[in-house]
Design an enzyme around this catalytic site. Sequence first.
Site, PDB file in Angstrom:
ATOM      1  N   ARG A   1      -0.582  -9.085  13.151  1.00 48.66           N
ATOM      2  CA  ARG A   1       0.439  -8.256  13.810  1.00 48.66           C
ATOM      3  C   ARG A   1       1.360  -9.148  14.632  1.00 48.66           C
ATOM      4  O   ARG A   1       0.875  -9.897  15.476  1.00 48.66           O
ATOM      5  CB  ARG A   1      -0.219  -7.241  14.768  1.00 48.66           C
TER       6      ARG A   1
ATOM      7  N   ASP B   1      -5.959  -7.398  -5.485  1.00 46.64           N
ATOM      8  CA  ASP B   1      -7.089  -7.249  -4.557  1.00 46.64           C
ATOM      9  C   ASP B   1      -7.985  -6.097  -5.011  1.00 46.64           C
ATOM     10  O   ASP B   1      -7.953  -5.014  -4.443  1.00 46.64           O
ATOM     11  CB  ASP B   1      -6.508  -7.001  -3.150  1.00 46.64           C
ATOM     12  N   LEU B   2      -8.780  -6.357  -6.058  1.00 47.01           N
ATOM     13  CA  LEU B   2      -9.641  -5.301  -6.623  1.00 47.01           C
ATOM     14  C   LEU B   2     -11.102  -5.482  -6.235  1.00 47.01           C
ATOM     15  O   LEU B   2     -11.942  -4.658  -6.602  1.00 47.01           O
ATOM     16  CB  LEU B   2      -9.490  -5.257  -8.156  1.00 47.01           C
ATOM     17  N   LYS B   3     -11.411  -6.556  -5.529  1.00 43.79           N
ATOM     18  CA  LYS B   3     -12.754  -6.758  -4.935  1.00 43.79           C
ATOM     19  C   LYS B   3     -13.885  -6.485  -5.930  1.00 43.79           C
ATOM     20  O   LYS B   3     -14.694  -5.572  -5.754  1.00 43.79           O
ATOM     21  CB  LYS B   3     -12.908  -5.880  -3.683  1.00 43.79           C
ATOM     22  N   PHE B   4     -13.971  -7.330  -6.953  1.00 42.12           N
ATOM     23  CA  PHE B   4     -15.009  -7.157  -7.982  1.00 42.12           C
ATOM     24  C   PHE B   4     -16.415  -7.194  -7.369  1.00 42.12           C
ATOM     25  O   PHE B   4     -16.702  -8.045  -6.526  1.00 42.12           O
ATOM     26  CB  PHE B   4     -14.934  -8.273  -9.024  1.00 42.12           C
ATOM     27  N   HIS B   5     -17.294  -6.315  -7.844  1.00 40.29           N
ATOM     28  CA  HIS B   5     -18.702  -6.319  -7.397  1.00 40.29           C
ATOM     29  C   HIS B   5     -19.519  -5.528  -8.411  1.00 40.29           C
ATOM     30  O   HIS B   5     -19.525  -4.296  -8.397  1.00 40.29           O
ATOM     31  CB  HIS B   5     -18.806  -5.674  -5.999  1.00 40.29           C
TER      32      HIS B   5
ATOM     33  N   GLN C   1      -5.982  -1.399  12.731  1.00 36.58           N
ATOM     34  CA  GLN C   1      -6.549  -2.747  12.861  1.00 36.58           C
ATOM     35  C   GLN C   1      -6.926  -2.976  14.316  1.00 36.58           C
ATOM     36  O   GLN C   1      -6.216  -2.563  15.229  1.00 36.58           O
ATOM     37  CB  GLN C   1      -5.523  -3.809  12.427  1.00 36.58           C
TER      38      GLN C   1
ATOM     39  N   THR D   1     -13.951  -6.429   7.468  1.00 38.04           N
ATOM     40  CA  THR D   1     -13.644  -6.378   8.909  1.00 38.04           C
ATOM     41  C   THR D   1     -13.843  -4.973   9.479  1.00 38.04           C
ATOM     42  O   THR D   1     -13.861  -4.805  10.693  1.00 38.04           O
ATOM     43  CB  THR D   1     -12.201  -6.850   9.181  1.00 38.04           C
TER      44      THR D   1
ATOM     45  N   LYS E   1       0.800  -8.096  -2.544  1.00 31.01           N
ATOM     46  CA  LYS E   1      -0.599  -7.737  -2.791  1.00 31.01           C
ATOM     47  C   LYS E   1      -0.668  -6.351  -3.423  1.00 31.01           C
ATOM     48  O   LYS E   1      -0.158  -5.378  -2.871  1.00 31.01           O
ATOM     49  CB  LYS E   1      -1.415  -7.730  -1.491  1.00 31.01           C
TER      50      LYS E   1
ATOM     51  N   GLY F   1       0.861  -5.763   5.957  1.00 28.54           N
ATOM     52  CA  GLY F   1       1.249  -4.492   5.358  1.00 28.54           C
ATOM     53  C   GLY F   1       2.260  -3.765   6.216  1.00 28.54           C
ATOM     54  O   GLY F   1       3.460  -4.050   6.201  1.00 28.54           O
ATOM     55  N   ARG F   2       1.747  -2.824   7.027  1.00 34.63           N
ATOM     56  CA  ARG F   2       2.626  -1.902   7.742  1.00 34.63           C
ATOM     57  C   ARG F   2       3.661  -2.534   8.670  1.00 34.63           C
ATOM     58  O   ARG F   2       4.752  -1.959   8.800  1.00 34.63           O
ATOM     59  CB  ARG F   2       1.769  -0.861   8.481  1.00 34.63           C
TER      60      ARG F   2
ATOM     61  N   ILE G   1     -22.645  -6.333 -12.001  1.00 35.63           N
ATOM     62  CA  ILE G   1     -23.501  -7.353 -12.605  1.00 35.63           C
ATOM     63  C   ILE G   1     -22.611  -8.457 -13.188  1.00 35.63           C
ATOM     64  O   ILE G   1     -21.436  -8.211 -13.521  1.00 35.63           O
ATOM     65  CB  ILE G   1     -24.433  -6.755 -13.688  1.00 35.63           C
TER      66      ILE G   1
ATOM     67  N   ASP H   1       0.856  -1.191   0.000  1.00 32.33           N
ATOM     68  CA  ASP H   1       0.000   0.000   0.000  1.00 32.33           C
ATOM     69  C   ASP H   1       0.892   1.242   0.000  1.00 32.33           C
ATOM     70  O   ASP H   1       0.935   2.009   0.966  1.00 32.33           O
ATOM     71  CB  ASP H   1      -0.943  -0.034   1.211  1.00 32.33           C
TER      72      ASP H   1
HETATM   73  O1  C5P Z   1      -0.954  -2.534   7.032  1.00 32.69           O
HETATM   74  P1  C5P Z   1      -1.847  -3.689   7.322  1.00 32.69           P
HETATM   75  O2  C5P Z   1      -1.100  -4.960   7.737  1.00 32.69           O
HETATM   76  O3  C5P Z   1      -2.973  -3.357   8.261  1.00 32.69           O
HETATM   77  O4  C5P Z   1      -2.494  -4.015   5.886  1.00 32.69           O
HETATM   78  C1  C5P Z   1      -3.486  -4.993   5.735  1.00 32.69           C
HETATM   79  C2  C5P Z   1      -3.888  -5.078   4.298  1.00 32.69           C
HETATM   80  O5  C5P Z   1      -4.987  -5.968   4.186  1.00 32.69           O
HETATM   81  C3  C5P Z   1      -4.336  -3.772   3.660  1.00 32.69           C
HETATM   82  O6  C5P Z   1      -3.934  -3.806   2.292  1.00 32.69           O
HETATM   83  C4  C5P Z   1      -5.847  -3.813   3.780  1.00 32.69           C
HETATM   84  O7  C5P Z   1      -6.483  -3.110   2.753  1.00 32.69           O
HETATM   85  C5  C5P Z   1      -6.107  -5.300   3.640  1.00 32.69           C
HETATM   86  N1  C5P Z   1      -7.349  -5.757   4.235  1.00 32.69           N
HETATM   87  C6  C5P Z   1      -7.651  -5.608   5.591  1.00 32.69           C
HETATM   88  N2  C5P Z   1      -8.841  -6.085   6.081  1.00 32.69           N
HETATM   89  C7  C5P Z   1      -9.685  -6.703   5.264  1.00 32.69           C
HETATM   90  C8  C5P Z   1      -9.375  -6.877   3.909  1.00 32.69           C
HETATM   91  C9  C5P Z   1      -8.181  -6.390   3.426  1.00 32.69           C
HETATM   92  O8  C5P Z   1      -6.880  -5.046   6.346  1.00 32.69           O
HETATM   93  N3  C5P Z   1     -10.812  -7.191   5.747  1.00 32.69           N
END
Ligand code: C5P
Length: 244
Positions: free
Chosen positions: A190, A66-70, A199, A129, A39, A219-220, A72, A18
Amino acid sequence: MADWQTSDARDRVIVALDLEHDAALDLARKLQGHAGWMKVGMTLFYECGPAVVAELKELGFRIFLDLKFHDIPHQVRGAARSAALTGADLMSVHSLGAGAMLAAARKGADEAAQLRGAPVSLVGITVLTSMDQDALASIGVGDEVAAEVDRLASLAYGSGANGVVCSPQEAARLRALLGPDALIVTPGVRPAGAALGDQSRVATPGDAMRAGASHVVVGRPITAAADPVAACDAIIDEIAEALS
Ligand code: C5P
């Protein structure tokens, strides 16, 4: 045995890039030979387009697009086909689009897989989430979050998805519901003692694996670490220990 079960710990880690393009590529180069997956989410994809998938593939990574299609079914079939033709190995689709749309995503992904000569996996997003009971009620869903997650996970898996994206706290339940082969991809991971950021419902990478996750999205804890390679290796060691 499903393909993902044979992989080593590096192939269970998906690093969420990200970041903007140059920083993302810079970090990916550092993580070559460490994490197996990157990702690409909407932020990076909408900045760079399909080229960024090709660039990361060239570095040897598998890609979760991860483009989350939604939409028709007709549109989603085309979207899944086009997205899979970028070279992505795994893609996400909103289970809320229901059976016909999920089946259309499968169809589009399979058409691309045939053209590419390589399989493409699909995972269904259940309840985001970021949504709680009140948010579900506000869109007319009166069920408990857990019941809605289970319903959408079964719908996605039964409509051709290879698995789901869920919170690590839902992984054990969904592993029991979907069986041993399903992909269960869990963000919200984490390492012990790491900053939570935004989160809240988190687990350690080892706990996520022990609960039945196939992959963790991180991610982070890696992208913002002073030493991203060391942070990534520590997560991989923790996963290897959980798997052994
Ligand atoms: O930085 P962090 O570890 O929180 O990043 C988590 C990644 O997972 C981000 O790209 C976030 O968009 C993705 N994600 C999430 N929760 C979800 C679905 C995807 O945190 N339910």
